[in-house]
Design a protein around this motif. Structure first.
Motif, short mmCIF file in Angstrom:
data_model
loop_
_atom_site.label_atom_id
_atom_site.label_comp_id
_atom_site.label_asym_id
_atom_site.label_seq_id
_atom_site.Cartn_x
_atom_site.Cartn_y
_atom_site.Cartn_z
N SER A 11 2.60 -0.38 -4.38
CA SER A 11 1.47 -0.89 -3.92
C SER A 11 1.51 -2.27 -4.98
O SER A 11 1.05 -3.44 -4.51
CB SER A 11 0.26 -0.25 -3.83
OG SER A 11 -0.13 0.33 -5.35
N LYS A 12 1.90 -2.05 -6.27
CA LYS A 12 2.02 -3.27 -7.05
C LYS A 12 2.62 -4.52 -6.59
O LYS A 12 2.34 -5.49 -6.91
CB LYS A 12 2.27 -2.72 -8.66
CG LYS A 12 1.16 -2.05 -9.33
CD LYS A 12 1.56 -1.52 -10.64
CE LYS A 12 0.47 -0.83 -11.26
NZ LYS A 12 0.84 -0.42 -12.67
N LYS A 13 3.73 -3.82 -6.03
CA LYS A 13 4.81 -5.15 -5.53
C LYS A 13 4.03 -5.77 -4.38
O LYS A 13 4.61 -6.87 -4.08
CB LYS A 13 6.05 -4.25 -5.01
CG LYS A 13 6.89 -3.93 -6.35
CD LYS A 13 8.32 -3.16 -5.90
CE LYS A 13 8.94 -2.25 -6.79
NZ LYS A 13 10.09 -1.73 -6.44
N HIS A 14 3.21 -5.11 -3.68
CA HIS A 14 2.52 -6.03 -2.42
C HIS A 14 1.25 -6.37 -2.95
O HIS A 14 0.48 -7.07 -2.26
CB HIS A 14 2.17 -4.72 -1.67
CG HIS A 14 3.54 -4.42 -0.66
ND1 HIS A 14 4.32 -5.00 0.30
CD2 HIS A 14 4.30 -3.26 -1.18
CE1 HIS A 14 5.20 -4.24 0.65
NE2 HIS A 14 5.43 -3.28 -0.37
N SER A 17 0.63 -10.48 -2.26
CA SER A 17 0.34 -10.78 -1.04
C SER A 17 -0.79 -10.28 -0.39
O SER A 17 -1.79 -10.90 0.20
CB SER A 17 1.61 -10.30 0.03
OG SER A 17 1.52 -8.84 -0.09
N CYS A 18 -1.41 -9.02 -1.08
CA CYS A 18 -2.65 -8.46 -0.51
C CYS A 18 -3.84 -9.15 -1.00
O CYS A 18 -4.61 -9.62 -0.54
CB CYS A 18 -2.60 -6.99 -1.21
SG CYS A 18 -4.20 -6.03 -0.54
N TYR A 21 -4.07 -12.21 1.05
CA TYR A 21 -4.68 -12.02 2.27
C TYR A 21 -6.18 -11.98 2.16
O TYR A 21 -7.26 -12.46 2.80
CB TYR A 21 -4.18 -10.90 2.84
CG TYR A 21 -3.05 -11.03 3.58
CD1 TYR A 21 -2.88 -11.92 4.63
CD2 TYR A 21 -1.72 -10.48 3.26
CE1 TYR A 21 -1.75 -12.15 5.53
CE2 TYR A 21 -0.48 -10.76 4.13
CZ TYR A 21 -0.63 -11.59 4.98
OH TYR A 21 0.48 -11.93 5.80
N SER A 202 -0.58 -4.68 4.79
CA SER A 202 -0.43 -4.27 3.72
C SER A 202 -0.26 -2.73 3.18
O SER A 202 0.58 -2.48 2.38
CB SER A 202 -1.60 -4.78 2.77
OG SER A 202 -2.86 -4.19 2.98
N PRO A 205 3.29 -0.86 4.88
CA PRO A 205 4.58 -1.15 4.42
C PRO A 205 5.01 -0.08 3.34
O PRO A 205 6.23 0.28 3.10
CB PRO A 205 4.58 -2.72 3.82
CG PRO A 205 3.76 -3.31 4.83
CD PRO A 205 2.93 -2.59 5.17
N ILE A 206 3.81 0.32 2.70
CA ILE A 206 3.94 1.18 1.55
C ILE A 206 4.49 2.71 2.03
O ILE A 206 5.27 3.25 1.77
CB ILE A 206 2.71 1.34 0.80
CG1 ILE A 206 2.46 -0.10 0.14
CG2 ILE A 206 2.71 2.40 -0.15
CD1 ILE A 206 1.09 -0.15 -0.65
N TYR A 240 -6.69 3.36 -1.74
CA TYR A 240 -6.23 2.17 -1.25
C TYR A 240 -7.14 1.37 -0.37
O TYR A 240 -7.75 0.31 -0.55
CB TYR A 240 -4.78 2.06 -0.87
CG TYR A 240 -4.34 0.72 -0.48
CD1 TYR A 240 -3.39 0.16 -1.46
CD2 TYR A 240 -4.52 -0.01 0.67
CE1 TYR A 240 -2.96 -1.23 -1.18
CE2 TYR A 240 -4.10 -1.21 0.80
CZ TYR A 240 -3.23 -1.92 0.11
OH TYR A 240 -2.72 -3.27 0.32
N THR A 293 8.81 -5.90 9.30
CA THR A 293 7.49 -6.75 8.93
C THR A 293 7.23 -7.62 9.91
O THR A 293 5.88 -7.75 10.29
CB THR A 293 7.91 -7.70 7.69
OG1 THR A 293 8.39 -6.95 6.71
CG2 THR A 293 6.70 -8.44 7.37
#
Length: 399
Positions: A11-14, A17-18, A21, A202, A205-206, A240, A293
Protein backbone atom coordinates in the motif's frame (compact mmCIF):
# COMPACT_ATOMS: atom_id res chain seq x y z
CA UNK A 1 1.34 -11.03 10.76
CA UNK A 2 3.72 -11.28 7.81
CA UNK A 3 0.79 -11.02 5.37
CA UNK A 4 -0.49 -7.99 7.27
CA UNK A 5 2.91 -6.26 7.02
CA UNK A 6 3.18 -7.14 3.35
CA UNK A 7 -0.24 -5.60 2.70
CA UNK A 8 0.88 -2.23 4.03
CA UNK A 9 4.26 -2.46 2.32
CA UNK A 10 2.42 -2.76 -0.98
CA UNK A 11 0.00 0.00 0.00
CA UNK A 12 2.96 2.36 0.57
CA UNK A 13 3.80 2.08 -3.12
CA UNK A 14 0.28 3.28 -3.96
CA UNK A 15 0.36 5.99 -1.29
CA UNK A 16 1.37 8.93 -3.56
CA UNK A 17 -1.46 8.31 -6.02
CA UNK A 18 -3.90 7.71 -3.16
CA UNK A 19 -2.93 11.00 -1.49
CA UNK A 20 -3.32 12.77 -4.84
CA UNK A 21 -6.82 11.33 -5.29
CA UNK A 22 -7.74 12.19 -1.69
CA UNK A 23 -6.56 15.77 -2.09
CA UNK A 24 -8.38 16.31 -5.37
CA UNK A 25 -11.61 14.76 -4.14
CA UNK A 26 -11.62 16.68 -0.84
CA UNK A 27 -11.10 19.99 -2.64
CA UNK A 28 -13.87 19.14 -5.12
CA UNK A 29 -16.29 18.11 -2.36
CA UNK A 30 -15.67 21.26 -0.32
CA UNK A 31 -15.96 23.51 -3.39
CA UNK A 32 -19.17 21.81 -4.52
CA UNK A 33 -20.71 22.10 -1.07
CA UNK A 34 -19.91 25.81 -0.73
CA UNK A 35 -20.81 26.66 -4.34
CA UNK A 36 -24.12 24.85 -4.05
CA UNK A 37 -24.86 26.69 -0.82
CA UNK A 38 -23.95 30.07 -2.32
CA UNK A 39 -26.26 29.50 -5.30
CA UNK A 40 -29.14 28.60 -3.00
CA UNK A 41 -28.51 31.58 -0.72
CA UNK A 42 -28.66 33.99 -3.66
CA UNK A 43 -31.83 32.67 -5.23
CA UNK A 44 -33.97 35.48 -3.73
CA UNK A 45 -31.59 38.36 -4.49
CA UNK A 46 -32.83 40.91 -7.00
CA UNK A 47 -30.49 41.75 -9.87
CA UNK A 48 -29.99 45.00 -11.73
CA UNK A 49 -30.08 44.50 -15.51
CA UNK A 50 -29.12 46.57 -18.52
CA UNK A 51 -32.37 47.38 -20.32
CA UNK A 52 -33.50 49.65 -23.12
CA UNK A 53 -36.68 51.75 -23.05
CA UNK A 54 -38.15 53.39 -26.16
CA UNK A 55 -40.85 55.84 -25.09
CA UNK A 56 -43.07 56.80 -28.05
CA UNK A 57 -45.87 58.18 -25.86
CA UNK A 58 -43.90 60.76 -23.82
CA UNK A 59 -46.72 61.05 -21.28
CA UNK A 60 -46.90 61.20 -17.49
CA UNK A 61 -47.75 57.49 -17.32
CA UNK A 62 -44.88 56.46 -19.60
CA UNK A 63 -42.45 58.66 -17.69
CA UNK A 64 -43.62 57.14 -14.39
CA UNK A 65 -43.02 53.62 -15.72
CA UNK A 66 -39.57 54.66 -17.00
CA UNK A 67 -38.66 56.23 -13.64
CA UNK A 68 -39.78 53.10 -11.79
CA UNK A 69 -37.63 50.80 -13.92
CA UNK A 70 -34.72 53.24 -13.74
CA UNK A 71 -34.64 52.85 -9.95
CA UNK A 72 -34.24 49.08 -10.25
CA UNK A 73 -32.27 48.61 -13.47
CA UNK A 74 -29.76 50.44 -15.64
CA UNK A 75 -31.34 52.07 -18.70
CA UNK A 76 -29.20 52.02 -21.83
CA UNK A 77 -30.12 54.59 -24.54
CA UNK A 78 -31.30 52.93 -27.76
CA UNK A 79 -32.54 54.11 -31.13
CA UNK A 80 -36.06 53.17 -32.17
CA UNK A 81 -34.80 50.88 -34.89
CA UNK A 82 -35.55 47.16 -35.14
CA UNK A 83 -32.07 46.29 -36.37
CA UNK A 84 -30.40 48.24 -33.56
CA UNK A 85 -32.61 46.51 -30.99
CA UNK A 86 -31.85 43.05 -32.34
CA UNK A 87 -28.10 43.74 -32.45
CA UNK A 88 -28.13 45.06 -28.88
CA UNK A 89 -29.87 41.91 -27.66
CA UNK A 90 -27.63 39.60 -29.69
CA UNK A 91 -24.40 41.16 -28.44
CA UNK A 92 -25.82 41.34 -24.90
CA UNK A 93 -25.60 45.12 -24.63
CA UNK A 94 -29.05 44.90 -23.10
CA UNK A 95 -31.05 42.02 -21.65
CA UNK A 96 -34.47 43.50 -22.33
CA UNK A 97 -36.05 46.21 -24.51
CA UNK A 98 -39.36 47.82 -23.56
CA UNK A 99 -41.25 49.84 -26.18
CA UNK A 100 -44.04 52.12 -24.93
CA UNK A 101 -46.28 52.85 -27.93
CA UNK A 102 -48.06 56.12 -28.60
CA UNK A 103 -51.43 56.28 -26.83
CA UNK A 104 -50.17 54.25 -23.85
CA UNK A 105 -51.57 56.67 -21.24
CA UNK A 106 -54.95 56.96 -22.98
CA UNK A 107 -55.32 53.15 -23.15
CA UNK A 108 -54.36 52.90 -19.48
CA UNK A 109 -56.97 55.50 -18.45
CA UNK A 110 -59.61 53.73 -20.55
CA UNK A 111 -58.98 50.53 -18.57
CA UNK A 112 -57.55 48.51 -21.43
CA UNK A 113 -55.07 45.84 -20.34
CA UNK A 114 -54.01 44.22 -23.61
CA UNK A 115 -51.14 45.28 -25.86
CA UNK A 116 -50.23 48.27 -23.71
CA UNK A 117 -46.51 47.73 -24.25
CA UNK A 118 -44.17 45.82 -26.55
CA UNK A 119 -41.13 43.89 -25.34
CA UNK A 120 -38.09 42.24 -26.87
CA UNK A 121 -35.86 39.82 -24.96
CA UNK A 122 -33.45 36.93 -25.42
CA UNK A 123 -35.20 33.56 -25.47
CA UNK A 124 -32.33 31.87 -23.60
CA UNK A 125 -32.45 34.21 -20.60
CA UNK A 126 -34.81 34.06 -17.63
CA UNK A 127 -34.15 37.72 -16.82
CA UNK A 128 -36.47 38.94 -19.55
CA UNK A 129 -39.39 36.91 -18.23
CA UNK A 130 -38.72 38.24 -14.74
CA UNK A 131 -38.86 41.80 -16.11
CA UNK A 132 -42.14 41.00 -17.88
CA UNK A 133 -43.55 40.07 -14.49
CA UNK A 134 -42.24 43.27 -12.92
CA UNK A 135 -43.76 45.49 -15.59
CA UNK A 136 -47.05 43.58 -15.60
CA UNK A 137 -47.32 43.84 -11.81
CA UNK A 138 -46.62 47.58 -11.99
CA UNK A 139 -49.31 48.18 -14.62
CA UNK A 140 -51.90 46.10 -12.75
CA UNK A 141 -51.27 48.04 -9.55
CA UNK A 142 -51.43 51.37 -11.38
CA UNK A 143 -54.77 50.44 -13.00
CA UNK A 144 -56.19 49.67 -9.55
CA UNK A 145 -55.28 53.13 -8.29
CA UNK A 146 -56.66 54.76 -11.43
CA UNK A 147 -59.94 52.87 -11.04
CA UNK A 148 -60.19 54.14 -7.45
CA UNK A 149 -60.19 57.73 -8.76
CA UNK A 150 -56.51 58.72 -8.44
CA UNK A 151 -54.93 60.96 -11.01
CA UNK A 152 -52.02 59.76 -13.12
CA UNK A 153 -49.53 61.54 -10.82
CA UNK A 154 -51.05 60.14 -7.60
CA UNK A 155 -51.48 56.63 -9.05
CA UNK A 156 -47.84 56.57 -10.18
CA UNK A 157 -46.67 57.71 -6.73
CA UNK A 158 -48.78 55.13 -4.88
CA UNK A 159 -47.73 52.36 -7.29
CA UNK A 160 -44.06 53.17 -6.85
CA UNK A 161 -44.47 53.10 -3.04
CA UNK A 162 -46.25 49.74 -3.22
CA UNK A 163 -43.61 48.29 -5.53
CA UNK A 164 -40.83 49.26 -3.13
CA UNK A 165 -42.43 47.17 -0.42
CA UNK A 166 -42.84 44.19 -2.77
CA UNK A 167 -39.19 44.23 -3.81
CA UNK A 168 -37.97 43.46 -0.29
CA UNK A 169 -37.99 39.68 0.11
CA UNK A 170 -36.89 37.88 3.24
CA UNK A 171 -35.78 34.26 3.15
CA UNK A 172 -36.69 32.42 6.35
CA UNK A 173 -34.74 29.45 7.68
CA UNK A 174 -36.08 26.99 10.21
CA UNK A 175 -32.60 25.87 11.21
CA UNK A 176 -30.33 27.36 13.87
CA UNK A 177 -27.37 27.44 11.54
CA UNK A 178 -28.74 27.29 8.01
CA UNK A 179 -25.48 27.81 6.12
CA UNK A 180 -23.23 25.35 7.93
CA UNK A 181 -25.92 22.67 8.05
CA UNK A 182 -26.47 22.81 4.29
CA UNK A 183 -22.73 22.84 3.60
CA UNK A 184 -22.43 19.67 5.68
CA UNK A 185 -25.33 18.16 3.73
CA UNK A 186 -23.60 18.76 0.40
CA UNK A 187 -20.30 17.42 1.81
CA UNK A 188 -21.89 14.05 2.58
CA UNK A 189 -24.07 14.12 -0.56
CA UNK A 190 -21.10 13.54 -2.88
CA UNK A 191 -19.22 11.07 -0.67
CA UNK A 192 -20.55 7.80 -2.23
CA UNK A 193 -19.09 8.66 -5.64
CA UNK A 194 -15.73 9.48 -4.11
CA UNK A 195 -15.63 6.36 -1.92
CA UNK A 196 -16.45 4.06 -4.84
CA UNK A 197 -13.89 5.67 -7.12
CA UNK A 198 -11.12 5.93 -4.54
CA UNK A 199 -11.36 2.43 -3.05
CA UNK A 200 -11.81 0.72 -6.41
CA UNK A 201 -8.78 2.47 -7.89
CA UNK A 202 -6.46 2.32 -4.85
CA UNK A 203 -7.45 -0.74 -2.77
CA UNK A 204 -8.30 -3.21 -5.52
CA UNK A 205 -4.77 -3.14 -7.06
CA UNK A 206 -3.30 -4.19 -3.68
CA UNK A 207 -5.65 -7.16 -3.46
CA UNK A 208 -4.99 -8.10 -7.08
CA UNK A 209 -1.27 -8.45 -6.31
CA UNK A 210 -2.08 -11.07 -3.65
CA UNK A 211 -4.18 -12.93 -6.25
CA UNK A 212 -1.34 -13.37 -8.72
CA UNK A 213 -0.71 -17.06 -9.27
CA UNK A 214 2.99 -17.03 -8.36
CA UNK A 215 2.40 -15.08 -5.15
CA UNK A 216 -0.53 -17.29 -4.17
CA UNK A 217 1.58 -20.42 -4.69
CA UNK A 218 4.44 -18.99 -2.66
CA UNK A 219 2.12 -18.00 0.17
CA UNK A 220 0.56 -21.48 0.13
CA UNK A 221 4.02 -22.95 0.67
CA UNK A 222 4.65 -20.71 3.67
CA UNK A 223 3.79 -21.93 7.19
CA UNK A 224 0.72 -19.70 7.30
CA UNK A 225 -2.76 -21.16 7.44
CA UNK A 226 -5.36 -19.92 4.91
CA UNK A 227 -7.46 -18.66 7.83
CA UNK A 228 -4.57 -16.61 9.19
CA UNK A 229 -3.80 -15.23 5.73
CA UNK A 230 -7.45 -14.33 5.13
CA UNK A 231 -7.73 -12.69 8.54
CA UNK A 232 -4.60 -10.62 7.92
CA UNK A 233 -5.89 -9.43 4.54
CA UNK A 234 -9.28 -8.64 6.07
CA UNK A 235 -7.66 -6.57 8.82
CA UNK A 236 -5.53 -4.76 6.25
CA UNK A 237 -8.56 -3.92 4.09
CA UNK A 238 -10.56 -2.80 7.12
CA UNK A 239 -7.80 -0.50 8.39
CA UNK A 240 -7.21 0.87 4.87
CA UNK A 241 -10.90 1.72 4.43
CA UNK A 242 -11.17 3.18 7.92
CA UNK A 243 -8.13 5.36 7.22
CA UNK A 244 -9.67 6.73 4.01
CA UNK A 245 -13.08 7.25 5.61
CA UNK A 246 -11.53 8.74 8.77
CA UNK A 247 -9.56 11.17 6.63
CA UNK A 248 -12.80 12.56 5.16
CA UNK A 249 -14.36 12.82 8.63
CA UNK A 250 -11.33 14.67 10.00
CA UNK A 251 -11.33 17.07 7.05
CA UNK A 252 -15.07 17.65 7.62
CA UNK A 253 -14.37 18.39 11.29
CA UNK A 254 -11.68 20.91 10.35
CA UNK A 255 -13.82 22.64 7.70
CA UNK A 256 -17.26 22.54 9.34
CA UNK A 257 -16.28 22.63 12.99
CA UNK A 258 -18.60 21.36 15.71
CA UNK A 259 -21.43 20.78 13.18
CA UNK A 260 -19.61 17.63 12.07
CA UNK A 261 -20.37 16.01 15.43
CA UNK A 262 -23.82 17.48 15.99
CA UNK A 263 -26.82 15.16 16.02
CA UNK A 264 -27.38 15.53 12.27
CA UNK A 265 -23.66 15.27 11.62
CA UNK A 266 -23.36 12.00 13.56
CA UNK A 267 -26.32 10.53 11.70
CA UNK A 268 -24.67 11.46 8.40
CA UNK A 269 -21.37 9.96 9.59
CA UNK A 270 -23.10 6.66 10.42
CA UNK A 271 -24.80 6.71 7.02
CA UNK A 272 -21.45 7.20 5.25
CA UNK A 273 -19.86 4.40 7.31
CA UNK A 274 -22.57 1.93 6.28
CA UNK A 275 -22.07 2.90 2.65
CA UNK A 276 -18.32 2.41 3.19
CA UNK A 277 -19.04 -1.24 4.09
CA UNK A 278 -20.88 -1.71 0.81
CA UNK A 279 -18.03 -0.06 -1.09
CA UNK A 280 -15.53 -2.37 0.60
CA UNK A 281 -17.56 -5.45 -0.37
CA UNK A 282 -17.82 -4.16 -3.94
CA UNK A 283 -14.05 -3.59 -4.10
CA UNK A 284 -13.38 -7.10 -2.83
CA UNK A 285 -15.73 -8.53 -5.45
CA UNK A 286 -14.08 -6.55 -8.27
CA UNK A 287 -10.62 -7.69 -7.16
CA UNK A 288 -11.56 -11.36 -7.61
CA UNK A 289 -11.56 -10.85 -11.39
CA UNK A 290 -7.98 -9.46 -11.29
CA UNK A 291 -8.60 -6.69 -13.85
CA UNK A 292 -5.80 -4.43 -15.03
CA UNK A 293 -5.57 -0.71 -14.25
CA UNK A 294 -7.56 0.40 -17.31
CA UNK A 295 -10.39 -2.00 -16.54
CA UNK A 296 -10.38 -0.91 -12.89
CA UNK A 297 -10.73 2.73 -13.93
CA UNK A 298 -13.57 1.79 -16.27
CA UNK A 299 -15.41 -0.18 -13.57
CA UNK A 300 -14.92 2.59 -11.00
CA UNK A 301 -16.25 5.28 -13.33
CA UNK A 302 -19.17 3.23 -14.65
CA UNK A 303 -20.34 2.19 -11.18
CA UNK A 304 -19.57 5.53 -9.52
CA UNK A 305 -21.07 7.77 -12.20
CA UNK A 306 -23.96 5.38 -12.83
CA UNK A 307 -25.05 5.41 -9.20
CA UNK A 308 -24.45 9.16 -8.94
CA UNK A 309 -26.76 10.03 -11.82
CA UNK A 310 -29.37 7.33 -11.23
CA UNK A 311 -29.67 7.69 -7.46
CA UNK A 312 -29.67 11.46 -7.02
CA UNK A 313 -26.09 12.31 -6.01
CA UNK A 314 -25.36 14.63 -8.93
CA UNK A 315 -28.99 15.24 -9.96
CA UNK A 316 -31.55 15.82 -7.16
CA UNK A 317 -34.04 12.99 -6.74
CA UNK A 318 -36.88 15.53 -6.81
CA UNK A 319 -36.37 16.14 -10.54
CA UNK A 320 -35.76 12.52 -11.54
CA UNK A 321 -38.63 10.65 -13.18
CA UNK A 322 -40.69 8.20 -11.13
CA UNK A 323 -39.72 5.31 -13.42
CA UNK A 324 -36.03 6.06 -12.93
CA UNK A 325 -36.46 6.27 -9.16
CA UNK A 326 -38.21 2.89 -9.17
CA UNK A 327 -35.11 1.40 -10.82
CA UNK A 328 -32.66 3.22 -8.55
CA UNK A 329 -34.34 1.70 -5.47
CA UNK A 330 -32.34 -1.43 -6.27
CA UNK A 331 -29.07 0.47 -5.69
CA UNK A 332 -27.70 1.31 -2.22
CA UNK A 333 -26.80 4.90 -3.17
CA UNK A 334 -30.53 5.64 -3.55
CA UNK A 335 -31.12 4.90 0.14
CA UNK A 336 -27.98 6.77 1.11
CA UNK A 337 -29.25 9.88 -0.68
CA UNK A 338 -32.72 9.51 0.81
CA UNK A 339 -31.08 9.87 4.22
CA UNK A 340 -28.95 12.89 3.29
CA UNK A 341 -32.03 14.53 1.78
CA UNK A 342 -33.61 14.58 5.24
CA UNK A 343 -30.84 16.92 6.46
CA UNK A 344 -30.89 19.40 3.57
CA UNK A 345 -33.14 22.42 3.99
CA UNK A 346 -33.80 22.54 0.23
CA UNK A 347 -35.19 19.02 0.06
CA UNK A 348 -38.82 18.08 0.60
CA UNK A 349 -37.81 14.83 2.34
CA UNK A 350 -39.25 14.94 5.90
CA UNK A 351 -37.04 13.78 8.76
CA UNK A 352 -38.02 10.43 10.27
CA UNK A 353 -35.88 8.24 12.53
CA UNK A 354 -37.95 5.21 11.52
CA UNK A 355 -37.15 5.78 7.86
CA UNK A 356 -33.52 6.54 8.73
CA UNK A 357 -33.02 3.12 10.31
CA UNK A 358 -34.97 1.49 7.50
CA UNK A 359 -32.61 3.01 4.90
CA UNK A 360 -29.57 2.04 7.00
CA UNK A 361 -30.87 -1.54 7.20
CA UNK A 362 -31.40 -1.72 3.43
CA UNK A 363 -27.83 -0.55 2.81
CA UNK A 364 -26.57 -3.22 5.22
CA UNK A 365 -28.53 -5.82 3.26
CA UNK A 366 -26.79 -4.66 0.08
CA UNK A 367 -23.45 -5.05 1.91
CA UNK A 368 -24.33 -8.57 3.05
CA UNK A 369 -25.50 -9.56 -0.45
CA UNK A 370 -22.38 -8.23 -2.23
CA UNK A 371 -20.10 -9.72 0.42
CA UNK A 372 -21.79 -13.12 0.04
CA UNK A 373 -21.26 -12.94 -3.74
CA UNK A 374 -17.62 -12.06 -3.09
CA UNK A 375 -17.17 -15.14 -0.87
CA UNK A 376 -18.59 -17.37 -3.60
CA UNK A 377 -16.49 -15.66 -6.28
CA UNK A 378 -13.37 -15.93 -4.14
CA UNK A 379 -13.93 -19.65 -3.60
CA UNK A 380 -14.51 -20.20 -7.32
CA UNK A 381 -11.44 -18.13 -8.14
CA UNK A 382 -9.24 -20.37 -5.99
CA UNK A 383 -10.69 -23.49 -7.56
CA UNK A 384 -10.39 -21.95 -11.06
CA UNK A 385 -13.92 -22.90 -12.15
CA UNK A 386 -16.67 -20.44 -12.99
CA UNK A 387 -14.65 -17.25 -13.24
CA UNK A 388 -11.83 -18.59 -15.41
CA UNK A 389 -13.25 -17.12 -18.68
CA UNK A 390 -13.60 -13.67 -17.15
CA UNK A 391 -10.11 -13.77 -15.72
CA UNK A 392 -8.76 -14.74 -19.16
CA UNK A 393 -10.52 -11.75 -20.70
CA UNK A 394 -8.99 -9.37 -18.16
CA UNK A 395 -5.54 -10.91 -18.50
CA UNK A 396 -5.78 -10.67 -22.30
CA UNK A 397 -6.60 -6.97 -22.03
CA UNK A 398 -3.63 -6.40 -19.74
CA UNK A 399 -1.35 -7.94 -22.34
Amino acid sequence: MQTFKTFFKISKKHLPSCILYLGIYVVIMILLSFLAQDSNDSQFQASSLDIGIIDCDESKASHALTDYLDEIHTIVPLENDGEVIQDSLFYRKVSYVLTIPKGFEKELLDGNSKNLIQTSKRKDSASGYFLDEQVDQYLKTMRLYLCSGDSITDAAKHTADSAKDIEKVTSLSFEKDHSSSDNLYYYFQYMPYILILLLTISLAPILIIFRKKDIENRMDCAPVSPTSKGLALSMGCALYCLAVWGFFIIIGRIVYGADMFSKNGLLCILNSFVFLLFTLALTLLVSTFSPNTNVLNMIANVVGLGMSFLCGIFVPQSILSDNLLQVSRFLPAYWYVRITNMFGSYSAEPFSMNFYWKAIGIQLLFFVAIFAIYLVANKQHKSGQIFVPLNKIFSAESN
